[in-house]
Design a protein around this motif. Structure first.
Motif, PDB file in Angstrom:
ATOM      1  N   GLN A  33     -18.251 -28.258 -46.279  1.00 56.47           N
ATOM      2  CA  GLN A  33     -18.799 -26.928 -46.561  1.00 56.47           C
ATOM      3  C   GLN A  33     -19.452 -26.342 -45.313  1.00 56.47           C
ATOM      4  O   GLN A  33     -19.299 -25.158 -44.991  1.00 56.47           O
ATOM      5  CB  GLN A  33     -19.816 -27.012 -47.699  1.00 56.47           C
ATOM      6  N   LEU A  34     -20.185 -27.236 -44.595  1.00 56.70           N
ATOM      7  CA  LEU A  34     -20.837 -26.784 -43.354  1.00 56.70           C
ATOM      8  C   LEU A  34     -19.809 -26.364 -42.308  1.00 56.70           C
ATOM      9  O   LEU A  34     -19.998 -25.373 -41.587  1.00 56.70           O
ATOM     10  CB  LEU A  34     -21.734 -27.894 -42.800  1.00 56.70           C
ATOM     11  N   LYS A  35     -18.699 -27.172 -42.251  1.00 59.06           N
ATOM     12  CA  LYS A  35     -17.643 -26.823 -41.310  1.00 59.06           C
ATOM     13  C   LYS A  35     -17.030 -25.467 -41.651  1.00 59.06           C
ATOM     14  O   LYS A  35     -16.755 -24.632 -40.764  1.00 59.06           O
ATOM     15  CB  LYS A  35     -16.573 -27.906 -41.312  1.00 59.06           C
ATOM     16  N   ALA A  36     -16.814 -25.282 -42.938  1.00 57.39           N
ATOM     17  CA  ALA A  36     -16.250 -24.001 -43.388  1.00 57.39           C
ATOM     18  C   ALA A  36     -17.204 -22.854 -43.060  1.00 57.39           C
ATOM     19  O   ALA A  36     -16.792 -21.772 -42.589  1.00 57.39           O
ATOM     20  CB  ALA A  36     -15.958 -24.060 -44.870  1.00 57.39           C
ATOM     21  N   ASN A  37     -18.515 -23.102 -43.303  1.00 51.79           N
ATOM     22  CA  ASN A  37     -19.514 -22.074 -42.986  1.00 51.79           C
ATOM     23  C   ASN A  37     -19.571 -21.792 -41.486  1.00 51.79           C
ATOM     24  O   ASN A  37     -19.697 -20.638 -41.040  1.00 51.79           O
ATOM     25  CB  ASN A  37     -20.890 -22.500 -43.493  1.00 51.79           C
ATOM     26  N   LEU A  38     -19.497 -22.881 -40.691  1.00 54.09           N
ATOM     27  CA  LEU A  38     -19.535 -22.732 -39.229  1.00 54.09           C
ATOM     28  C   LEU A  38     -18.332 -21.946 -38.731  1.00 54.09           C
ATOM     29  O   LEU A  38     -18.444 -21.081 -37.852  1.00 54.09           O
ATOM     30  CB  LEU A  38     -19.586 -24.127 -38.584  1.00 54.09           C
ATOM     31  N   LYS A  39     -17.171 -22.265 -39.307  1.00 55.48           N
ATOM     32  CA  LYS A  39     -15.949 -21.549 -38.925  1.00 55.48           C
ATOM     33  C   LYS A  39     -16.068 -20.064 -39.267  1.00 55.48           C
ATOM     34  O   LYS A  39     -15.665 -19.183 -38.491  1.00 55.48           O
ATOM     35  CB  LYS A  39     -14.763 -22.172 -39.634  1.00 55.48           C
ATOM     36  N   GLU A  40     -16.640 -19.827 -40.453  1.00 62.20           N
ATOM     37  CA  GLU A  40     -16.806 -18.433 -40.860  1.00 62.20           C
ATOM     38  C   GLU A  40     -17.798 -17.715 -39.959  1.00 62.20           C
ATOM     39  O   GLU A  40     -17.580 -16.567 -39.550  1.00 62.20           O
ATOM     40  CB  GLU A  40     -17.298 -18.409 -42.314  1.00 62.20           C
ATOM     41  N   LEU A  41     -18.909 -18.445 -39.626  1.00 68.62           N
ATOM     42  CA  LEU A  41     -19.893 -17.858 -38.727  1.00 68.62           C
ATOM     43  C   LEU A  41     -19.309 -17.591 -37.347  1.00 68.62           C
ATOM     44  O   LEU A  41     -19.609 -16.577 -36.698  1.00 68.62           O
ATOM     45  CB  LEU A  41     -21.120 -18.782 -38.612  1.00 68.62           C
ATOM     46  N   ASP A  42     -18.467 -18.529 -36.890  1.00 66.92           N
ATOM     47  CA  ASP A  42     -17.816 -18.356 -35.589  1.00 66.92           C
ATOM     48  C   ASP A  42     -16.911 -17.128 -35.593  1.00 66.92           C
ATOM     49  O   ASP A  42     -16.858 -16.351 -34.640  1.00 66.92           O
ATOM     50  CB  ASP A  42     -17.008 -19.613 -35.248  1.00 66.92           C
ATOM     51  N   SER A  43     -16.217 -16.955 -36.704  1.00 60.29           N
ATOM     52  CA  SER A  43     -15.344 -15.786 -36.837  1.00 60.29           C
ATOM     53  C   SER A  43     -16.163 -14.488 -36.843  1.00 60.29           C
ATOM     54  O   SER A  43     -15.799 -13.482 -36.196  1.00 60.29           O
ATOM     55  CB  SER A  43     -14.521 -15.902 -38.115  1.00 60.29           C
ATOM     56  N   VAL A  44     -17.278 -14.555 -37.613  1.00 60.28           N
ATOM     57  CA  VAL A  44     -18.165 -13.387 -37.656  1.00 60.28           C
ATOM     58  C   VAL A  44     -18.731 -13.094 -36.277  1.00 60.28           C
ATOM     59  O   VAL A  44     -18.818 -11.940 -35.846  1.00 60.28           O
ATOM     60  CB  VAL A  44     -19.292 -13.618 -38.682  1.00 60.28           C
ATOM     61  N   TYR A  45     -19.104 -14.162 -35.537  1.00 65.93           N
ATOM     62  CA  TYR A  45     -19.668 -14.005 -34.197  1.00 65.93           C
ATOM     63  C   TYR A  45     -18.665 -13.348 -33.262  1.00 65.93           C
ATOM     64  O   TYR A  45     -18.999 -12.419 -32.497  1.00 65.93           O
ATOM     65  CB  TYR A  45     -20.098 -15.377 -33.651  1.00 65.93           C
ATOM     66  N   THR A  47     -16.149 -11.533 -34.125  1.00 67.37           N
ATOM     67  CA  THR A  47     -15.957 -10.143 -34.558  1.00 67.37           C
ATOM     68  C   THR A  47     -17.092  -9.257 -34.050  1.00 67.37           C
ATOM     69  O   THR A  47     -16.867  -8.150 -33.540  1.00 67.37           O
ATOM     70  CB  THR A  47     -15.875 -10.063 -36.089  1.00 67.37           C
ATOM     71  N   LEU A  48     -18.334  -9.785 -34.192  1.00 67.15           N
ATOM     72  CA  LEU A  48     -19.494  -9.020 -33.725  1.00 67.15           C
ATOM     73  C   LEU A  48     -19.488  -8.847 -32.209  1.00 67.15           C
ATOM     74  O   LEU A  48     -19.848  -7.780 -31.694  1.00 67.15           O
ATOM     75  CB  LEU A  48     -20.787  -9.720 -34.168  1.00 67.15           C
ATOM     76  N   ALA A  49     -19.085  -9.937 -31.521  1.00 65.94           N
ATOM     77  CA  ALA A  49     -19.013  -9.855 -30.060  1.00 65.94           C
ATOM     78  C   ALA A  49     -17.991  -8.795 -29.636  1.00 65.94           C
ATOM     79  O   ALA A  49     -18.210  -8.020 -28.694  1.00 65.94           O
ATOM     80  CB  ALA A  49     -18.651 -11.220 -29.476  1.00 65.94           C
ATOM     81  N   LYS A  50     -16.856  -8.763 -30.329  1.00 63.06           N
ATOM     82  CA  LYS A  50     -15.815  -7.775 -30.033  1.00 63.06           C
ATOM     83  C   LYS A  50     -16.332  -6.370 -30.319  1.00 63.06           C
ATOM     84  O   LYS A  50     -16.117  -5.431 -29.522  1.00 63.06           O
ATOM     85  CB  LYS A  50     -14.581  -8.081 -30.863  1.00 63.06           C
ATOM     86  N   GLU A  51     -16.998  -6.235 -31.475  1.00 64.27           N
ATOM     87  CA  GLU A  51     -17.545  -4.926 -31.825  1.00 64.27           C
ATOM     88  C   GLU A  51     -18.636  -4.495 -30.841  1.00 64.27           C
ATOM     89  O   GLU A  51     -18.735  -3.315 -30.483  1.00 64.27           O
ATOM     90  CB  GLU A  51     -18.109  -4.963 -33.242  1.00 64.27           C
ATOM     91  N   LYS A  52     -19.446  -5.480 -30.397  1.00 72.37           N
ATOM     92  CA  LYS A  52     -20.481  -5.193 -29.425  1.00 72.37           C
ATOM     93  C   LYS A  52     -19.868  -4.679 -28.127  1.00 72.37           C
ATOM     94  O   LYS A  52     -20.340  -3.708 -27.520  1.00 72.37           O
ATOM     95  CB  LYS A  52     -21.320  -6.442 -29.157  1.00 72.37           C
ATOM     96  N   LYS A  53     -18.804  -5.342 -27.695  1.00 74.23           N
ATOM     97  CA  LYS A  53     -18.111  -4.938 -26.479  1.00 74.23           C
ATOM     98  C   LYS A  53     -17.549  -3.523 -26.616  1.00 74.23           C
ATOM     99  O   LYS A  53     -17.625  -2.705 -25.696  1.00 74.23           O
ATOM    100  CB  LYS A  53     -16.997  -5.936 -26.170  1.00 74.23           C
ATOM    101  N   GLN A  54     -16.984  -3.266 -27.806  1.00 71.75           N
ATOM    102  CA  GLN A  54     -16.440  -1.936 -28.060  1.00 71.75           C
ATOM    103  C   GLN A  54     -17.537  -0.876 -28.059  1.00 71.75           C
ATOM    104  O   GLN A  54     -17.357   0.220 -27.515  1.00 71.75           O
ATOM    105  CB  GLN A  54     -15.700  -1.925 -29.398  1.00 71.75           C
ATOM    106  N   VAL A  55     -18.693  -1.250 -28.676  1.00 64.80           N
ATOM    107  CA  VAL A  55     -19.815  -0.316 -28.710  1.00 64.80           C
ATOM    108  C   VAL A  55     -20.348  -0.061 -27.306  1.00 64.80           C
ATOM    109  O   VAL A  55     -20.662   1.083 -26.937  1.00 64.80           O
ATOM    110  CB  VAL A  55     -20.934  -0.855 -29.624  1.00 64.80           C
TER     111      VAL A  55
END
Length: 334
Positions: A33-45, A47-55
């Motif tokens: 579950q933690l691995k799944a959460n970490l993977k999801e958090l990594d994906s979110v990160y 995505t946010l990093a990409k959006e931050k760069k775009q912003v």
């Protein structure tokens, strides 16, 4: 008893083993579950990093855009200010010109060739060049009598005035002819073939524009120098006239005076309205102290004119007084 103890120990160990196994299963599930959460958090990160760069890129682009817009806005503002100032100056000049046209005595203080300035130059000629020319005519052998020498200087001034006015008229005719007849070859111009019913003419509005152009160009040093040279060349013929008013040696002696008269007469003729010298003075005319100053002696009536008064146009005000010699008053003895 031993068997019973062994079975009891075995049950407890089995129970412990089952508990450990269950705990391990729970830990594995939690770990997954933690691995799944970490993977999801990594994906979110990511995505946010990409959006931050775009912003950040968008912000950078917007900053550049805003700078360009500000620069354009500043340039447009400066342009509008310049146009406003230009329109204000043109309006002021136009208003001043119309006011001057209605009243010739109102000067344009921005004009270095305004009437008062020309009046000062006119008076300076009498103080300097006239005096030198007078000395050349009267002191050098054979010298002229005082009254005759003054008459020669007045006549030279008149000739300069007539020459400049005639030259100006000829120049205006030439300007109009150039604009009306571009080819300047009127011999080949067949009015019947063109179908034209009348010759072109310069309108009064266009004539004012031509006059304004001529007046602006006419005050340049090169034009003034050309006028002076043209008048000097013409003065060489003055001694050959029928009336024989001028002697060649007297004209040569007055050359600096003639040059200065040519310059001031040209500028006075260019002025709008042209400045006017009052030359028509008759002997015996009342000596008006508001118009003339005394030359050498006091009196009530004028004997002869020495230097003409100057007016700002035909109907304008007096710019500078003239100089006249009154008839000497002889006191009768009792």
């Amino acid at each position: 008893m031993k068997r019973t103890n062994v079975e009891r120990d075995l049950k407890e160990k089995k129970k412990i083993a089952m508990g450990l196994e269950k705990k391990e299963n729970d830990n594995y599930t939690e770990n997954q579950q933690l691995k799944a959460n970490l993977k999801e958090l990594d994906s979110v990160y990511r995505t946010l990093a990409k959006e931050k760069k775009q912003v950040e890129q968008y912000a950078k682009n917007m900053e550049g855009y805003l700078k360009d817009e500000k620069r354009k806005s500043d340039d447009e503002y400066k342009k509008l200010l310049a146009e406003r100032d230009d329109l204000r100056d043109r309006l002021s000049k136009l208003a001043g010109k119309k006011l001057q046209e209605q009243n010739a005595d109102i000067p344009d203080l921005s004009d270095p060739y305004r009437a008062m300035k020309l009046s000062e130059k006119f008076g300076q000629i009498y103080d300097d060049e006239w005096t030198n020319a007078f000395e050349s005519l009267t002191y050098k052998k054979p010298g002229l009598p005082l009254k005759e020498a003054i008459h020669v200087l007045i006549r030279l001034l008149q000739e300069c005035w007539m020459f400049c006015n005639n030259l100006m008229t000829t120049q205006m005719d030439s300007l109009q002819n150039v604009f009306l007849h571009p080819s300047q070859n009127l011999a080949n111009f067949d009015q019947k073939k063109t179908g034209l019913t009348e010759r072109p003419r310069v309108t009064s509005k266009d004539q004012l524009s031509l006059k304004d152009l001529r007046n602006r160009v006419g005050v340049s040093p090169s034009v003034i120098e050309e006028v002076k040279q043209a008048l000097l060349a013409d003065s060489k013929t003055w001694d050959k006239r029928e009336k024989k008013e001028f002697d060649k040696k007297h004209i040569e002696a007055c050359t600096p005076y003639i040059q200065k008269c040519a310059e001031i007469c040209w500028l006075m003729a260019l002025h709008d309205p042209p400045l006017v010298m009052k030359m028509e003075v008759k002997p015996g005319e009342k000596f008006d102290t508001n118009i003339y100053t005394v030359y050498s002696q006091s009196g009530q009536t004028i004997d002869f004119l020495v230097w003409p008064p100057l007016y700002n146009g035909k109907d304008g005000g007096l710019l500078s007084k003239g100089v006249a010699e009154p008839v000497k008053v002889v006191n009768k003895k009792k």
